[in-house]
Design a protein around this motif. Structure first.
Motif, short mmCIF file in Angstrom:
data_model
loop_
_atom_site.label_atom_id
_atom_site.label_comp_id
_atom_site.label_asym_id
_atom_site.label_seq_id
_atom_site.Cartn_x
_atom_site.Cartn_y
_atom_site.Cartn_z
N ARG A 1 47.99 -28.18 -5.04
CA ARG A 1 46.54 -27.99 -4.95
C ARG A 1 46.02 -27.37 -6.23
N ILE A 2 44.82 -27.75 -6.59
CA ILE A 2 44.16 -27.15 -7.76
C ILE A 2 43.77 -25.73 -7.38
N THR A 3 44.25 -24.77 -8.17
CA THR A 3 43.96 -23.36 -7.88
C THR A 3 43.11 -22.70 -8.94
N ALA A 4 42.97 -23.35 -10.10
CA ALA A 4 42.14 -22.75 -11.15
C ALA A 4 41.74 -23.82 -12.15
N VAL A 5 40.57 -23.64 -12.72
CA VAL A 5 40.09 -24.45 -13.83
C VAL A 5 39.72 -23.46 -14.93
N THR A 6 40.25 -23.70 -16.13
CA THR A 6 39.97 -22.82 -17.26
C THR A 6 39.20 -23.62 -18.31
N PRO A 7 37.87 -23.53 -18.27
CA PRO A 7 37.06 -24.28 -19.23
C PRO A 7 37.37 -23.86 -20.67
N GLY A 8 37.51 -24.85 -21.54
CA GLY A 8 37.70 -24.59 -22.96
C GLY A 8 39.10 -24.17 -23.36
N ALA A 9 40.04 -24.11 -22.43
CA ALA A 9 41.39 -23.65 -22.76
C ALA A 9 42.09 -24.57 -23.76
N VAL A 10 41.87 -25.87 -23.64
CA VAL A 10 42.51 -26.80 -24.57
C VAL A 10 41.86 -26.68 -25.95
N ASP A 11 40.56 -26.46 -25.98
CA ASP A 11 39.90 -26.24 -27.26
C ASP A 11 40.53 -25.05 -27.98
N SER A 12 40.79 -23.98 -27.24
CA SER A 12 41.44 -22.79 -27.82
C SER A 12 42.86 -23.10 -28.27
N ALA A 13 43.58 -23.88 -27.48
CA ALA A 13 44.97 -24.21 -27.83
C ALA A 13 45.05 -25.00 -29.13
N ARG A 14 44.01 -25.75 -29.45
CA ARG A 14 44.02 -26.54 -30.69
C ARG A 14 44.08 -25.65 -31.94
N THR A 15 43.69 -24.39 -31.83
CA THR A 15 43.80 -23.50 -33.00
C THR A 15 45.27 -23.25 -33.33
N HIS A 16 46.17 -23.33 -32.34
CA HIS A 16 47.60 -23.14 -32.55
C HIS A 16 48.34 -24.46 -32.72
N LYS A 17 47.80 -25.51 -32.12
CA LYS A 17 48.43 -26.83 -32.19
C LYS A 17 47.32 -27.86 -32.46
N PRO A 18 46.94 -28.01 -33.72
CA PRO A 18 45.81 -28.90 -34.06
C PRO A 18 46.02 -30.36 -33.69
N GLY A 19 47.26 -30.77 -33.43
CA GLY A 19 47.53 -32.16 -33.09
C GLY A 19 47.16 -32.55 -31.67
N ILE A 20 46.70 -31.60 -30.86
CA ILE A 20 46.28 -31.95 -29.50
C ILE A 20 45.09 -32.88 -29.61
N PRO A 21 45.15 -34.05 -29.01
CA PRO A 21 44.06 -35.01 -29.16
C PRO A 21 42.73 -34.49 -28.59
N GLU A 22 41.66 -34.98 -29.14
CA GLU A 22 40.31 -34.66 -28.66
C GLU A 22 39.94 -35.51 -27.45
N ILE A 23 40.42 -36.75 -27.45
CA ILE A 23 40.12 -37.71 -26.39
C ILE A 23 41.43 -38.07 -25.70
N GLY A 24 41.40 -38.06 -24.37
CA GLY A 24 42.62 -38.33 -23.61
C GLY A 24 42.53 -39.60 -22.81
N ASP A 25 43.24 -39.58 -21.70
CA ASP A 25 43.29 -40.74 -20.83
C ASP A 25 41.89 -41.18 -20.40
N TYR A 26 41.72 -42.48 -20.31
CA TYR A 26 40.48 -43.09 -19.84
C TYR A 26 39.28 -42.73 -20.72
N GLY A 27 39.53 -42.35 -21.98
CA GLY A 27 38.44 -42.02 -22.90
C GLY A 27 37.74 -40.71 -22.58
#
Length: 158
Positions: free
Chosen positions: A118-144
């Motif tokens: 079950r979904i227990t949490a949503v963390t808005p912007g967490a992936v944006d923050s992670a990109r500062t440590h791993k810039p290769g994380i894509p901006e666009i994912g599955d299904y555009g």
């Protein structure tokens, strides 16, 4: 299909699979940076070749799935790995299994929820923050879908 723990002899294959699926061995979730190649790993083999793997971190309370990769979809590989992870969590006395995925990963959300998570949490912007440590994380994912947020899923296993 045979599920087994990895050995040192599997390291090259594990690194290759992580690099192919995750852009390297570094995985950042909920602000934690993992070197997934150094985590405990279970492997799925079919006809002598590795067809899937799951890396995890275990603490007193939970088993966290860090990565899960099935090279052949819809063939039971992911389910077998998840079942084995659940058994490992129970054996270790963990009360729950948890994982983090991204807002674009609709196939994973379907897969995990159909298996009792079950979904227990949503963390808005967490992936944006992670990109500062791993810039290769894509901006666009599955299904555009633009990737911005982390979704945490959990399942009790006790």
């Amino acid at each position: 299909m045979h599920i087994r723990p990895s050995t040192h002899a599997d390291l090259e294959t594990i690194v290759g699979m992580l690099t192919e699926s995750w852009g390297g061995t570094t995985v950042i979730v909920h602000g934690t940076c993992y070197d997934a190649a150094r985590l405990p790993t279970i492997l799925a083999e079919r006809d002598g070749r590795i067809v899937g793997m799951l890396t995890y971190a275990l603490d007193d309370d939970s088993l966290e799935i860090v990565t899960l990769d099935a090279l052949e979809r819809h063939t039971g590989i992911g389910s077998a790995l998840l079942t084995t992870a659940t058994e490992l969590a129970r054996q270790a006395g963990a009360a729950r299994i948890r994982l983090v995925t991204t807002n674009d990963n609709l196939d994973a959300l379907r897969f995990y929820q159909r298996r009792g998570m079950r979904i227990t949490a949503v963390t808005p912007g967490a992936v944006d923050s992670a990109r500062t440590h791993k810039p290769g994380i894509p901006e666009i994912g599955d299904y555009g879908i633009p990737i911005h947020d982390e979704l945490t899923l959990e399942m009790h296993c006790g």
